[in-house]
Design an enzyme around this catalytic site. Sequence first.
Site, mmCIF file in Angstrom:
data_model
loop_
_atom_site.group_PDB
_atom_site.id
_atom_site.type_symbol
_atom_site.label_atom_id
_atom_site.label_comp_id
_atom_site.label_asym_id
_atom_site.label_seq_id
_atom_site.Cartn_x
_atom_site.Cartn_y
_atom_site.Cartn_z
ATOM 1 N N HIS A 24 -6.912 -1.449 -1.949
ATOM 2 C CA HIS A 24 -8.176 -1.184 -1.257
ATOM 3 C C HIS A 24 -9.135 -0.339 -2.104
ATOM 4 O O HIS A 24 -10.325 -0.283 -1.809
ATOM 5 C CB HIS A 24 -7.875 -0.456 0.059
ATOM 6 C CG HIS A 24 -8.620 -0.978 1.248
ATOM 7 N ND1 HIS A 24 -9.296 -2.177 1.289
ATOM 8 C CD2 HIS A 24 -8.795 -0.438 2.486
ATOM 9 C CE1 HIS A 24 -9.835 -2.354 2.481
ATOM 10 N NE2 HIS A 24 -9.560 -1.311 3.219
ATOM 11 N N ASN A 70 -13.699 2.736 6.539
ATOM 12 C CA ASN A 70 -14.369 2.260 7.750
ATOM 13 C C ASN A 70 -15.687 2.970 8.043
ATOM 14 O O ASN A 70 -16.428 2.539 8.921
ATOM 15 C CB ASN A 70 -13.441 2.394 8.962
ATOM 16 C CG ASN A 70 -12.224 1.511 8.850
ATOM 17 O OD1 ASN A 70 -12.088 0.728 7.909
ATOM 18 N ND2 ASN A 70 -11.324 1.626 9.804
ATOM 19 N N ASP A 95 -12.794 -4.542 -2.799
ATOM 20 C CA ASP A 95 -11.645 -5.439 -2.856
ATOM 21 C C ASP A 95 -11.892 -6.634 -1.946
ATOM 22 O O ASP A 95 -12.604 -6.525 -0.956
ATOM 23 C CB ASP A 95 -10.377 -4.697 -2.424
ATOM 24 C CG ASP A 95 -10.477 -4.172 -0.993
ATOM 25 O OD1 ASP A 95 -11.393 -3.368 -0.717
ATOM 26 O OD2 ASP A 95 -9.667 -4.575 -0.144
ATOM 27 N N ASN A 116 -14.150 -3.955 6.641
ATOM 28 C CA ASN A 116 -14.706 -2.859 7.434
ATOM 29 C C ASN A 116 -15.668 -1.974 6.648
ATOM 30 O O ASN A 116 -16.623 -1.433 7.215
ATOM 31 C CB ASN A 116 -13.585 -2.021 8.043
ATOM 32 C CG ASN A 116 -12.856 -2.769 9.138
ATOM 33 O OD1 ASN A 116 -13.446 -3.584 9.842
ATOM 34 N ND2 ASN A 116 -11.571 -2.518 9.284
#
Length: 196
Positions: A24, A70, A95, A116
């Site tokens: 991530h 997020n 990513d 997100n």
Amino acid sequence: MSAAAPRLVVGLGNPGAEYTETRHNAGFRFCERLADKLGVRFSHESRFHGFVANARDAGVWLLMPQTYMNRSGQAVGALARFYRIAPAEILVVHDELDIPPGQLRLKFGGGLGGHNGLKDTSAHLATNDYWRLRIGIGHPGDRNEVVNYVLKPARREEQGQIDEALDRALAAWPMIARGEWNAATTRLNARPAALK
């Protein structure tokens, strides 16, 4: 499609040592490498909720939000508003599950693909019309495994492919910095020979 050169490059990721090597955090890794290439250092800027570097000679800001993925848009929106940077002058590097490791996709606008970090960025910018550099990390094959997958380090072979993709992205930076988006898109979106 905008032809403006980027004034802000955002690498998406999660803060904290436990996330440093995760899939991530590919966006953070790109920003760190770009900062090295441009000879600038990051410093924490609380008003922008992240680590910021100003590459004055290149006319670009670099940002790594420290809000967790997020809530990335909080940082992006704060810096963009403060410096009056239009969404079309922003490149968000992140990513991408739907692209195999080692491949890249540069694109302007479009859907958010369930990411997100992009969702929050779009919410804070009030548009999807900004540039994205998608770094392929591959998909675990089961959508129920996605969260665990992105929050773990890539396997050695995959990480090597991701690192090579980051190198290719950095090699294309001069084109991006000049606003030569079509040329950069053609170069970056081509499948590398090693993966054919």
